[in-house]
Design a protein around this motif. Structure first.
Motif, mmCIF file in Angstrom:
data_model
loop_
_atom_site.group_PDB
_atom_site.id
_atom_site.type_symbol
_atom_site.label_atom_id
_atom_site.label_comp_id
_atom_site.label_asym_id
_atom_site.label_seq_id
_atom_site.Cartn_x
_atom_site.Cartn_y
_atom_site.Cartn_z
ATOM 1 N N ARG A 6 37.557 9.133 11.841
ATOM 2 C CA ARG A 6 37.468 9.678 10.477
ATOM 3 C C ARG A 6 38.664 10.564 10.150
ATOM 4 O O ARG A 6 39.007 10.748 8.971
ATOM 5 C CB ARG A 6 36.176 10.473 10.325
ATOM 6 N N SER A 7 39.298 11.122 11.175
ATOM 7 C CA SER A 7 40.475 11.967 10.931
ATOM 8 C C SER A 7 41.747 11.142 10.799
ATOM 9 O O SER A 7 42.826 11.707 10.595
ATOM 10 C CB SER A 7 40.633 12.987 12.059
ATOM 11 N N GLY A 8 41.625 9.832 10.934
ATOM 12 C CA GLY A 8 42.775 8.968 10.691
ATOM 13 C C GLY A 8 43.319 8.253 11.904
ATOM 14 O O GLY A 8 44.270 7.471 11.777
ATOM 15 N N GLY A 9 42.734 8.485 13.081
ATOM 16 C CA GLY A 9 43.240 7.835 14.282
ATOM 17 C C GLY A 9 42.536 6.518 14.549
ATOM 18 O O GLY A 9 41.306 6.436 14.516
ATOM 19 N N ARG A 10 43.293 5.492 14.783
ATOM 20 C CA ARG A 10 42.733 4.185 15.116
ATOM 21 C C ARG A 10 42.133 4.277 16.526
ATOM 22 O O ARG A 10 42.859 4.440 17.513
ATOM 23 C CB ARG A 10 43.855 3.154 15.054
ATOM 24 N N THR A 11 40.804 4.155 16.638
ATOM 25 C CA THR A 11 40.091 4.562 17.841
ATOM 26 C C THR A 11 39.236 3.434 18.404
ATOM 27 O O THR A 11 38.582 2.710 17.667
ATOM 28 C CB THR A 11 39.183 5.770 17.533
ATOM 29 N N ASP A 25 35.312 3.364 9.431
ATOM 30 C CA ASP A 25 36.310 4.440 9.393
ATOM 31 C C ASP A 25 37.358 4.355 10.507
ATOM 32 O O ASP A 25 37.730 5.360 11.109
ATOM 33 C CB ASP A 25 35.635 5.807 9.469
ATOM 34 N N GLY A 26 37.843 3.171 10.810
ATOM 35 C CA GLY A 26 38.874 3.064 11.846
ATOM 36 C C GLY A 26 38.345 3.137 13.262
ATOM 37 O O GLY A 26 39.119 3.368 14.198
ATOM 38 N N LEU A 27 37.051 2.929 13.445
ATOM 39 C CA LEU A 27 36.436 2.975 14.772
ATOM 40 C C LEU A 27 36.000 1.583 15.200
ATOM 41 O O LEU A 27 35.320 0.875 14.452
ATOM 42 C CB LEU A 27 35.225 3.915 14.760
ATOM 43 N N TRP A 28 36.379 1.195 16.417
ATOM 44 C CA TRP A 28 35.922 -0.021 17.067
ATOM 45 C C TRP A 28 35.190 0.357 18.355
ATOM 46 O O TRP A 28 35.426 1.431 18.913
ATOM 47 C CB TRP A 28 37.098 -0.935 17.417
ATOM 48 N N ALA A 29 34.318 -0.483 18.820
ATOM 49 C CA ALA A 29 33.556 -0.209 20.044
ATOM 50 C C ALA A 29 33.430 -1.478 20.869
ATOM 51 O O ALA A 29 33.315 -2.579 20.319
ATOM 52 C CB ALA A 29 32.175 0.361 19.723
ATOM 53 N N ALA A 30 33.447 -1.316 22.181
ATOM 54 C CA ALA A 30 33.312 -2.453 23.094
ATOM 55 C C ALA A 30 32.474 -2.035 24.288
ATOM 56 O O ALA A 30 32.479 -0.871 24.701
ATOM 57 C CB ALA A 30 34.678 -2.948 23.558
ATOM 58 N N ARG A 31 31.763 -3.003 24.831
ATOM 59 C CA ARG A 31 30.888 -2.764 25.976
ATOM 60 C C ARG A 31 31.570 -3.175 27.280
ATOM 61 O O ARG A 31 32.291 -4.174 27.320
ATOM 62 C CB ARG A 31 29.594 -3.568 25.807
ATOM 63 N N VAL A 41 39.952 14.113 18.305
ATOM 64 C CA VAL A 41 41.119 14.183 19.182
ATOM 65 C C VAL A 41 42.363 13.920 18.351
ATOM 66 O O VAL A 41 42.426 12.932 17.616
ATOM 67 C CB VAL A 41 41.011 13.150 20.319
ATOM 68 N N ASP A 42 43.349 14.790 18.462
ATOM 69 C CA ASP A 42 44.615 14.609 17.757
ATOM 70 C C ASP A 42 45.526 13.734 18.617
ATOM 71 O O ASP A 42 45.907 14.127 19.721
ATOM 72 C CB ASP A 42 45.269 15.970 17.530
ATOM 73 N N PRO A 43 45.866 12.530 18.141
ATOM 74 C CA PRO A 43 46.714 11.648 18.955
ATOM 75 C C PRO A 43 48.049 12.266 19.321
ATOM 76 O O PRO A 43 48.628 11.935 20.363
ATOM 77 C CB PRO A 43 46.901 10.406 18.071
ATOM 78 N N ASP A 44 48.542 13.171 18.476
ATOM 79 C CA ASP A 44 49.847 13.787 18.715
ATOM 80 C C ASP A 44 49.735 15.212 19.241
ATOM 81 O O ASP A 44 50.750 15.890 19.419
ATOM 82 C CB ASP A 44 50.673 13.798 17.421
ATOM 83 N N GLY A 45 48.490 15.676 19.485
ATOM 84 C CA GLY A 45 48.300 17.041 19.930
ATOM 85 C C GLY A 45 48.432 17.186 21.427
ATOM 86 O O GLY A 45 48.620 16.208 22.165
ATOM 87 N N PRO A 46 48.355 18.444 21.928
ATOM 88 C CA PRO A 46 48.450 18.676 23.373
ATOM 89 C C PRO A 46 47.275 18.066 24.108
ATOM 90 O O PRO A 46 46.160 18.011 23.590
ATOM 91 C CB PRO A 46 48.446 20.215 23.485
ATOM 92 N N ALA A 47 47.503 17.585 25.308
ATOM 93 C CA ALA A 47 46.465 16.965 26.133
ATOM 94 C C ALA A 47 45.987 17.951 27.178
ATOM 95 O O ALA A 47 46.724 18.316 28.079
ATOM 96 C CB ALA A 47 47.006 15.709 26.803
ATOM 97 N N GLY A 48 44.740 18.418 27.045
ATOM 98 C CA GLY A 48 44.174 19.325 28.044
ATOM 99 C C GLY A 48 44.346 20.776 27.663
ATOM 100 O O GLY A 48 45.158 21.141 26.816
ATOM 101 N N THR A 49 43.567 21.648 28.306
ATOM 102 C CA THR A 49 43.601 23.074 28.005
ATOM 103 C C THR A 49 44.739 23.788 28.710
ATOM 104 O O THR A 49 44.964 24.960 28.486
ATOM 105 C CB THR A 49 42.280 23.723 28.434
ATOM 106 N N GLY A 50 45.440 23.132 29.602
ATOM 107 C CA GLY A 50 46.539 23.763 30.318
ATOM 108 C C GLY A 50 47.466 22.706 30.859
ATOM 109 O O GLY A 50 47.196 21.517 30.792
ATOM 110 N N PRO A 51 48.625 23.110 31.415
ATOM 111 C CA PRO A 51 49.561 22.125 31.954
ATOM 112 C C PRO A 51 48.991 21.429 33.169
ATOM 113 O O PRO A 51 48.331 22.034 33.998
ATOM 114 C CB PRO A 51 50.782 22.978 32.330
ATOM 115 N N ARG A 52 49.237 20.148 33.256
ATOM 116 C CA ARG A 52 48.796 19.356 34.397
ATOM 117 C C ARG A 52 49.721 19.663 35.573
ATOM 118 O O ARG A 52 50.941 19.595 35.467
ATOM 119 C CB ARG A 52 48.869 17.876 34.039
#
Length: 403
Positions: free
Chosen positions: A27-32, A60-66, A306-317
């Motif tokens: 719904r926020s615009g990311g193809r998911t 709304d740009g959402l697909w699902a697979a089993r 989830v922001d596709p372009d945002g930071p991944a995780g709460t801290g550095p890996r």
């Protein structure tokens, strides 16, 4: 592409949160794309597609697979049987037919990894994967690295002889040489495992933990965080699920709400789950049915998208292998690995040749040492404030000498 791997203790609502996360992101615009081995018909209002190559559009740009573990098991076993048909014919074996095959325990792990690899090949902004409970989930995510190590040890590529030399090598050795198809199959499997391992270790891949506040979830979360740190997985903000209203006039509900609040305060106070790294989800008072209810969960959480372009995780890996150079100070090299929440009593460390064997509770990882540490001896180890430090001393017999 961002990949979010959702897990949590059994009954914590991880599948519901995974679906709500995927819908909010779409719904926020990311193809998911949402992947799950559990039924999604009730949550999504539409049956998912049969696999990542043929997902069903939801809205709304959402697909699902089993993830169909039974179908994957039958397909893989029949393909292997076809590969070894000449050998089976020599033994007089009767081939198995598809209708008589029943999947074996553990096949679900390989089906999930296969689906994850296939989904990562698609044109998605965000991939949300509904995983099993933490212990099984982390064991599954560790499989590609472990199996590739086994293949390198049992069938090293550099040891396979040229086709023309194989009969002579077999005569000299006095035993039959492994067939070339075995090496070819090992190389094929290694390439597949490397592809899914690259998805798991990618900077855009994170683990999202879901738990219902209370004593039962605390220990599972602690072990999950320890396992994620051991395997080098970045962790998303924690999702406390099914929070009860704090102002209920019902004494029974008020007591349960107070217990949940106590758990949340403890999670915030440990530093492991800082206040801004919590995404609480309020109890709807019923089981969620359909996308509209999933949207309400996102609103209650203050943002599961989830922001596709945002930071991944709460801290550095931080991957195992970060080395502190202290030769100038005390002649030591220090190998570091963050292990938040791990007690000394559940940690074992063994050096085996050029590898470190690390065991944390039910999890184990074998880590190759950097080349500089292979010429050193272990001088000691300490676990302090969630950070494991292994001290190495240069071996005079192997270390270059200065004139």
């Amino acid at each position: 592409m961002r990949t979010v791997l959702v897990t949590g203790p059994g009954g914590a609502g991880r599948t519901t949160v995974a679906a709500a996360t995927a819908l909010a992101t779409a719904r926020s615009g990311g193809r998911t794309l949402l992947l799950s081995a559990d039924p999604l018909d009730t949550l999504l209002g539409t049956p998912p597609g049969p696999g990542p190559a043929d997902p069903a559009w939801i809205r709304d740009g959402l697909w699902a697979a089993r993830v169909d573990s039974g179908d994957h098991f039958r397909t893989e076993l029949l393909a292997l049987q076809e590969r070894v048909t000449p050998a089976l014919d020599l033994l007089g074996a009767r081939p198995l037919r598809e209708e008589e095959l029943t999947e074996l325990p553990g096949s679900g792990q390989f089906a999930l990894l296969h689906a994850l690899r296939r989904a990562a090949e698609g044109d998605w902004d965000v991939l949300v994967v509904d995983l099993p409970p933490p212990r099984e989930a982390l064991a599954t995510l560790a499989l590609p690295e472990q199996l590739r190590r086994y293949l390198r040890r049992l069938l090293p590529r550099e040891r396979q002889a040229a086709r023309a030399l194989r009969p002579m090598m077999a005569q000299l050795a006095g035993v039959p040489m492994p067939a070339q198809w075995l090496y070819d199959m090992a190389a094929h499997r290694d390439a597949e495992l490397a592809a899914v391992q690259s998805v798991i270790e990618d900077r855009g891949t994170t683990l999202r933990l879901v738990a219902e506040p209370g004593p039962a979830g605390e220990e599972a979360l602690r072990l999950a965080r320890a396992g994620a740190a051991l395997y080098g997985l970045a962790v998303d903000p924690l999702v406390p699920n099914r929070l009860l209203p704090q102002d209920s006039a019902d004494p029974w509900l008020a007591t349960l709400a107070a217990q949940q609040r106590k758990s949340l305060d403890a999670w915030r106070g440990t530093g492991t789950h800082p206040a801004d790294a919590l995404r609480p989800v309020t109890h709807l008072g019923r089981d969620p049915h359909g996308p509209d209810d999933l949207a309400l969960l996102d609103t209650a959480a203050g943002g599961l998208a989830v922001d596709p372009d945002g930071p991944a995780g709460t801290g550095p890996r931080e991957e195992p292998g970060r080395v502190e150079d202290r030769l100038a100070e005390d002649g030591l090299l220090v190998w570091c690995l963050p292990l938040p929440g791990v007690a000394k009593s559940e940690l074992t460390l063994v050096r085996r040749d050029d590898e470190l064997v690390l065991t944390v509770g039910p999890f184990r990882r074998i880590v190759p040492l950097p080349s500089v540490l292979r010429r050193c001896t272990v001088a000691g180890a300490a676990l302090t404030d969630g950070l494991l430090r292994v001290r190495f001393t240069p071996d005079p017999a192997l270390w270059p000498r200065s004139n």
